[in-house]
Design an enzyme around this catalytic site. Structure first.
Site, PDB file in Angstrom:
ATOM      1  N   ARG A   1       0.801  -1.231   0.000  1.00 32.38           N
ATOM      2  CA  ARG A   1       0.000   0.000   0.000  1.00 32.38           C
ATOM      3  C   ARG A   1       0.836   1.285   0.000  1.00 32.38           C
ATOM      4  NH1 ARG A   1      -3.848  -1.270   4.859  1.00 32.38           N
ATOM      5  NH2 ARG A   1      -2.322  -2.912   5.212  1.00 32.38           N
TER       6      ARG A   1
ATOM      7  N   GLY B   1       3.553 -15.581   7.162  1.00 29.64           N
ATOM      8  CA  GLY B   1       2.983 -15.197   8.455  1.00 29.64           C
ATOM      9  C   GLY B   1       4.037 -14.797   9.476  1.00 29.64           C
TER      10      GLY B   1
ATOM     11  N   GLY C   1      -5.923  -8.312  15.793  1.00 26.36           N
ATOM     12  CA  GLY C   1      -6.111  -9.503  16.617  1.00 26.36           C
ATOM     13  C   GLY C   1      -6.647  -9.061  17.976  1.00 26.36           C
TER      14      GLY C   1
ATOM     15  N   GLU D   1      -7.254 -13.589  15.650  1.00 23.54           N
ATOM     16  CA  GLU D   1      -7.204 -12.667  14.524  1.00 23.54           C
ATOM     17  C   GLU D   1      -8.624 -12.283  14.114  1.00 23.54           C
ATOM     18  OE1 GLU D   1      -4.386 -11.148  13.209  1.00 23.54           O
ATOM     19  OE2 GLU D   1      -3.786 -12.037  15.100  1.00 23.54           O
TER      20      GLU D   1
ATOM     21  N   ARG E   1      24.745  23.879   6.214  1.00 18.14           N
ATOM     22  CA  ARG E   1      24.812  22.521   5.648  1.00 18.14           C
ATOM     23  C   ARG E   1      25.798  21.671   6.446  1.00 18.14           C
ATOM     24  NH1 ARG E   1      26.310  23.459  -0.263  1.00 18.14           N
ATOM     25  NH2 ARG E   1      26.436  21.181  -0.178  1.00 18.14           N
TER      26      ARG E   1
ATOM     27  N   ARG F   1      41.853  45.555  -7.905  1.00 19.63           N
ATOM     28  CA  ARG F   1      40.769  46.359  -8.452  1.00 19.63           C
ATOM     29  C   ARG F   1      41.355  47.248  -9.553  1.00 19.63           C
ATOM     30  NH1 ARG F   1      38.658  49.709  -3.707  1.00 19.63           N
ATOM     31  NH2 ARG F   1      37.924  47.750  -2.845  1.00 19.63           N
TER      32      ARG F   1
HETATM   33  C1  UD1 Z   1      -0.601  -8.508  13.102  1.00 17.55           C
HETATM   34  C2  UD1 Z   1      -1.079  -9.437  14.222  1.00 17.55           C
HETATM   35  C3  UD1 Z   1      -2.380  -8.885  14.812  1.00 17.55           C
HETATM   36  C4  UD1 Z   1      -2.152  -7.459  15.306  1.00 17.55           C
HETATM   37  C5  UD1 Z   1      -1.597  -6.587  14.175  1.00 17.55           C
HETATM   38  C6  UD1 Z   1      -1.181  -5.266  14.744  1.00 17.55           C
HETATM   39  C7  UD1 Z   1      -0.383 -11.728  13.689  1.00 17.55           C
HETATM   40  C8  UD1 Z   1      -0.834 -13.022  13.140  1.00 17.55           C
HETATM   41  N1  UD1 Z   1      -1.312 -10.757  13.694  1.00 17.55           N
HETATM   42  O1  UD1 Z   1      -1.567  -8.594  12.068  1.00 17.55           O
HETATM   43  O2  UD1 Z   1      -2.792  -9.694  15.886  1.00 17.55           O
HETATM   44  O3  UD1 Z   1      -3.349  -6.927  15.791  1.00 17.55           O
HETATM   45  O4  UD1 Z   1      -0.435  -7.202  13.596  1.00 17.55           O
HETATM   46  O5  UD1 Z   1      -0.820  -4.383  13.719  1.00 17.55           O
HETATM   47  O6  UD1 Z   1       0.729 -11.600  14.119  1.00 17.55           O
HETATM   48  N2  UD1 Z   1       5.688  -9.837   8.528  1.00 17.55           N
HETATM   49  C9  UD1 Z   1       6.773 -10.540   8.048  1.00 17.55           C
HETATM   50  N3  UD1 Z   1       6.546 -11.711   7.399  1.00 17.55           N
HETATM   51  C10 UD1 Z   1       5.315 -12.224   7.187  1.00 17.55           C
HETATM   52  C11 UD1 Z   1       4.213 -11.490   7.681  1.00 17.55           C
HETATM   53  C12 UD1 Z   1       4.431 -10.318   8.344  1.00 17.55           C
HETATM   54  O7  UD1 Z   1       7.917 -10.107   8.211  1.00 17.55           O
HETATM   55  O8  UD1 Z   1       5.218 -13.297   6.612  1.00 17.55           O
HETATM   56  C13 UD1 Z   1       5.926  -8.595   9.250  1.00 17.55           C
HETATM   57  C14 UD1 Z   1       5.428  -7.362   8.495  1.00 17.55           C
HETATM   58  O9  UD1 Z   1       6.478  -6.787   7.739  1.00 17.55           O
HETATM   59  C15 UD1 Z   1       5.001  -6.453   9.623  1.00 17.55           C
HETATM   60  C16 UD1 Z   1       4.578  -7.418  10.725  1.00 17.55           C
HETATM   61  O10 UD1 Z   1       5.193  -8.649  10.440  1.00 17.55           O
HETATM   62  O11 UD1 Z   1       6.084  -5.663  10.109  1.00 17.55           O
HETATM   63  C17 UD1 Z   1       3.056  -7.581  10.835  1.00 17.55           C
HETATM   64  O12 UD1 Z   1       2.524  -8.137   9.676  1.00 17.55           O
HETATM   65  P1  UD1 Z   1       1.086  -7.777   9.135  1.00 17.55           P
HETATM   66  O13 UD1 Z   1       0.854  -8.545   7.887  1.00 17.55           O
HETATM   67  O14 UD1 Z   1       0.937  -6.308   9.071  1.00 17.55           O
HETATM   68  O15 UD1 Z   1       0.157  -8.373  10.280  1.00 17.55           O
HETATM   69  P2  UD1 Z   1      -1.336  -7.988  10.586  1.00 17.55           P
HETATM   70  O16 UD1 Z   1      -2.232  -8.766   9.688  1.00 17.55           O
HETATM   71  O17 UD1 Z   1      -1.473  -6.518  10.604  1.00 17.55           O
END
Ligand code: UD1
Ligand code: MG
Length: 449
Positions: A18, A83, A144, A159, A320, A427
């Site tokens: 996004r 995840g 979550g 979640e 700077r 000058r």
């Molecule tokens: C996650 C939490 C949710 C919480 C929310 C808060 C889980 C399953 N869910 O959901 O409970 O309320 O954050 O904002 O943990 N990331 C990785 N690899 C992955 C997936 C995610 O590095 O495979 C990292 C993302 O870069 C990010 C963080 O983990 O920094 C959270 O991932 P995101 O997909 O935003 O999780 P949510 O669905 O928002």
């Protein structure tokens, strides 16, 4: 209170779709620091000794950025984004080697405070095996939910997509910040499965798994504003706004006056002393230090600069990187200073470029003076010694030195060193022809039609 032997794993592998950007999300900036840098700084301030970052494939630039904030940072690549539990397991070798507490932080929550992380550590200290940082969300959709029992113990994190209508009534949400003091964290993580709505390995499932092994979990909460997550550029601007407010408030509480604080932009590392006055519309990039009693007048732009005590900058001044001003220095309107040390009481009050060199104590640089530092290939140094006086509209062609107490006559192009206490002037001789203008006008009037 510094925490002993803590490893922070920062999850930064998310695609950040996004943001609509070629730059990975963790490298977008607020207040002159990357989002990753902010989160790392929070962990460092909280006393976490070891830092690990989990990045996605082709995120070498994120790994490089992590090393700028702490050169011992280990980075791990999560090949597929399966995840948050899978992301943490990408750092498996760090977890194997580590015997102390483990924190999990997200790279996109830069407003988190180190004091809050210390509260999480305190909860581990008081006996919880897992501590989850939560917040009362104004709109909990998408987060979550933290489910607790009658005794207040955290029993599960559900979640949004997997929650029942009743569970969704819970306002207390998971921030993503979790901490573990578990005898065998890896064994718990390896039990996490992906049978959920998103078919992802959810780190949040660890709470229920731990409970089956009689390990306890606790939720503590903090202000939602601290956990503002950044997913798009609108939220990035929102976080910038909040962070700027925080920086300005800190500066004012430490004794700086801002006439129109909402127009002053600071960097994450700006240092401002007591009784400093900052007029409206001032921008400070990274690495700026302003010492006590300095006055920064309206519309000035500073980065990588030190302003000594009692100095006066602007209006419309530009400092700077490498501008090192000692005390009582005056840098006035439309003066640009780059990589120049200015001694006590030195002045450049109007329209000048001072680049690569030094200006001694009490020296005066006249209006329109230029340090000609660049020959098209290399940069050279200009040295103006203590008490020297450089007349207006002079070009000092570097490398060149103006000796102590020497004078440079206005309009000179200085290509040779000027000895101490001498006058240098270059000058063409002045010609005055009395009555010439009157005669000229008379002559020309005959040709008038
Ligand atoms: C996650 C939490 C949710 C919480 C929310 C808060 C889980 C399953 N869910 O959901 O409970 O309320 O954050 O904002 O943990 N990331 C990785 N690899 C992955 C997936 C995610 O590095 O495979 C990292 C993302 O870069 C990010 C963080 O983990 O920094 C959270 O991932 P995101 O997909 O935003 O999780 P949510 O669905 O928002
Ligand atoms: Mg998220």
């Amino acid at each position: 209170m510094p925490v002993q032997n803590t490893l922070s794993v920062i999850l930064a592998a998310g695609k950040g779709t996004r943001m609509r950007s070629d730059l990975p999300k963790p490298l977008h900036q607020i207040a002159g620091n990357t989002l990753l840098g902010h989160v790392m700084q929070v962990a460092i301030s909280a006393g976490h000794q070891q830092l690990a970052v989990v990045v996605g494939p082709e995120m070498d630039n994120v790994r490089e950025d992590s090393l700028k904030h702490s050169q011992d940072t280990q980075s791990y690549v999560q090949t597929q984004q399966a995840g948050t539990a899978d992301a943490l397991l990408a750092a498996r070798s760090a977890l194997t080697e580590h015997s102390g507490d483990v924190f999990v932080l997200f790279a996109d929550t830069p407003l988190l405070r180190s004091e809050t992380l210390n509260r999480v550590s305190d909860a581990l200290e008081q006996g919880a095996n897992i501590v989850v940082l939560g917040f009362e969300a104004e709109d909990p959709t998408g987060y979550g939910r933290l489910l607790t029992d009658a005794a207040g113990e955290l029993t599960a994190i559900r979640e949004h997509n997997d929650a029942t209508e009743q569970e969704r009534q819970t306002k207390l949400c998971n921030s993503g910040v979790m901490a573990f003091r578990c005898p065998d964290l890896l064994a718990l993580l390896d039990q996490i499965e992906n049978n959920n709505a998103k078919q992802e390995y959810y780190l949040t499932d660890i709470v229920e798994i731990a409970r089956k092994s009689s390990l306890s979990s606790k939720a503590i909460s903090c202000d939602e504003a601290e956990l503002l997550g950044i997913n798009d550029r609108v939220q990035l601007a929102g976080a910038e706004h909040k962070y700027q407010e925080r920086l300005r408030e800190d500066a004012m509480r430490n004794g700086a006056t801002m006439i129109a604080p909402e127009t002053v932009w600071l960097s994450y590392d700006t240092v401002i002393g007591r009784d400093v006055i900052i007029e409206p519309n001032v921008f400070m990039g990274p690495k700026v230090k302003i010492e006590d009693n300095a006055l920064i007048r309206a519309n000035s732009h500073l980065e990588g600069a030190t302003v000594g005590s009692g100095s006066r900058i602007g209006p419309f001044a530009r400092l700077r990187p490498g501008a090192q001003l000692s005390s009582g220095v005056h840098v006035g309107n439309f003066v640009e200073v780059k990589n120049v040390e200015m001694g006590e009481g030195a002045k450049a009050n109007h329209l000048a470029y001072l680049g690569d060199g030094s200006v001694g104590e009490g020296a005066n640089i006249g209006a329109g003076t230029i340090f000609c530092n660049y020959d098209g290939f290399r940069k050279h140094t200009t040295t103006v010694k203590k008490g020297a006086f450089v007349g207006s509209n002079s070009a000092l062609v570097a490398p060149v030195e103006i000796g102590e107490g020497a004078f440079v006559g206005s309009g000179s192009v200085v290509t040779k060193n000027v000895p101490a206490d001498s006058l240098m002037v270059e000058r063409a001789p002045t010609t005055i022809k009395e009555g010439w203008a009157a005669k000229f006008r008379k002559l020309m009037s005959r040709h008038k039609r």
